[in-house]
Motif scaffolding. Structure first.
Motif, PDB file in Angstrom:
ATOM      1  N   SER A  47     113.529  50.285  45.644  1.00  0.00           N
ATOM      2  CA  SER A  47     113.824  49.323  44.590  1.00  0.00           C
ATOM      3  C   SER A  47     112.716  49.229  43.551  1.00  0.00           C
ATOM      4  O   SER A  47     112.857  48.505  42.571  1.00  0.00           O
ATOM      5  CB  SER A  47     114.037  47.941  45.209  1.00  0.00           C
ATOM      6  OG  SER A  47     112.827  47.451  45.760  1.00  0.00           O
ATOM      7  N   ILE A  48     111.627  49.968  43.748  1.00  0.00           N
ATOM      8  CA  ILE A  48     110.486  49.862  42.831  1.00  0.00           C
ATOM      9  C   ILE A  48     110.799  50.569  41.518  1.00  0.00           C
ATOM     10  O   ILE A  48     111.176  51.723  41.498  1.00  0.00           O
ATOM     11  CB  ILE A  48     109.219  50.448  43.468  1.00  0.00           C
ATOM     12  CG1 ILE A  48     108.788  49.589  44.672  1.00  0.00           C
ATOM     13  CG2 ILE A  48     108.090  50.528  42.449  1.00  0.00           C
ATOM     14  CD1 ILE A  48     107.613  50.162  45.428  1.00  0.00           C
ATOM     15  N   ASN A  49     110.594  49.865  40.410  1.00  0.00           N
ATOM     16  CA  ASN A  49     110.811  50.434  39.082  1.00  0.00           C
ATOM     17  C   ASN A  49     109.531  51.025  38.503  1.00  0.00           C
ATOM     18  O   ASN A  49     109.571  51.991  37.742  1.00  0.00           O
ATOM     19  CB  ASN A  49     111.341  49.368  38.132  1.00  0.00           C
ATOM     20  CG  ASN A  49     112.686  48.839  38.580  1.00  0.00           C
ATOM     21  OD1 ASN A  49     113.561  49.605  38.969  1.00  0.00           O
ATOM     22  ND2 ASN A  49     112.856  47.532  38.538  1.00  0.00           N
ATOM     23  N   SER A  54     109.152  54.723  37.501  1.00  0.00           N
ATOM     24  CA  SER A  54     109.798  55.647  38.435  1.00  0.00           C
ATOM     25  C   SER A  54     110.257  56.905  37.722  1.00  0.00           C
ATOM     26  O   SER A  54     110.398  57.958  38.338  1.00  0.00           O
ATOM     27  CB  SER A  54     110.973  54.955  39.123  1.00  0.00           C
ATOM     28  OG  SER A  54     111.901  54.480  38.163  1.00  0.00           O
ATOM     29  N   ASN A 103     105.842  56.616  46.525  1.00  0.00           N
ATOM     30  CA  ASN A 103     105.314  55.293  46.757  1.00  0.00           C
ATOM     31  C   ASN A 103     103.794  55.227  46.770  1.00  0.00           C
ATOM     32  O   ASN A 103     103.221  54.246  47.221  1.00  0.00           O
ATOM     33  CB  ASN A 103     105.848  54.739  48.087  1.00  0.00           C
ATOM     34  CG  ASN A 103     105.449  55.612  49.264  1.00  0.00           C
ATOM     35  OD1 ASN A 103     105.421  56.831  49.152  1.00  0.00           O
ATOM     36  ND2 ASN A 103     105.149  55.010  50.391  1.00  0.00           N
ATOM     37  N   LYS A 157     106.672  46.640  40.635  1.00  0.00           N
ATOM     38  CA  LYS A 157     107.751  45.846  40.072  1.00  0.00           C
ATOM     39  C   LYS A 157     109.081  46.331  40.596  1.00  0.00           C
ATOM     40  O   LYS A 157     109.382  47.519  40.540  1.00  0.00           O
ATOM     41  CB  LYS A 157     107.758  45.938  38.554  1.00  0.00           C
ATOM     42  CG  LYS A 157     106.591  45.292  37.855  1.00  0.00           C
ATOM     43  CD  LYS A 157     106.760  45.397  36.340  1.00  0.00           C
ATOM     44  CE  LYS A 157     105.574  44.841  35.593  1.00  0.00           C
ATOM     45  NZ  LYS A 157     105.748  44.960  34.128  1.00  0.00           N
ATOM     46  N   SER A 158     109.863  45.415  41.120  1.00  0.00           N
ATOM     47  CA  SER A 158     111.256  45.706  41.430  1.00  0.00           C
ATOM     48  C   SER A 158     112.032  44.505  40.903  1.00  0.00           C
ATOM     49  O   SER A 158     111.999  44.251  39.709  1.00  0.00           O
ATOM     50  CB  SER A 158     111.444  45.944  42.925  1.00  0.00           C
ATOM     51  OG  SER A 158     111.002  44.822  43.674  1.00  0.00           O
TER      52      SER A 158
END
Length: 113
Positions: free
Chosen positions: A29-31, A52, A75, A97-98
């Motif tokens: 979910s990390i942007n 990402s 990651n 950030k997610s």
């Protein structure tokens, strides 16, 4: 999302340091991931981030001296800091950030003149 940061320390002006940060839990979910720094009594300020999709942005004061990169896995990020100056002395925080902001524990970078 949990963030584990490492690196930092003390160096003389003109020297180099490297910070690393690894995210775990909810990494899909990390942007974007990046680094902030905080001076005593001041708010955290963005130093650099990488999305990402690979887009990168730097604070003007560190352009040409700092390099953010993604590690072998999506990651993990690093921040190579060259030509360090006393004004770079601060506590550095890894950020992801997610749906929200996630923070690692701060790591102190001290640059002596």
């Amino acid at each position: 999302v949990q963030l584990q940061a490492s690196g930092g320390g003390s160096v003389q002006a003109g020297g180099s340091l490297r910070l690393s940060c690894t995210a775990s839990g909810g990494i899909l979910s990390i942007n974007s991931m990046g680094w902030y720094r905080q001076y005593p009594g001041k708010e955290r300020e963005l130093v650099a981030y990488i999305t990402s999709g690979g887009s990168i942005n730097y604070k003007d004061a560190v352009k040409g001296r700092f390099t953010i990169a993604r590690g072998g896995t999506k990651n993990t990020i690093s921040l190579q800091m060259n030509s360090l100056q006393p004004e770079d002395t601060a506590v550095y925080y890894c950020n992801a950030k997610s749906a929200g902001h996630y923070w690692g524990k701060g790591t102190l970078v001290t640059v002596s003149s």
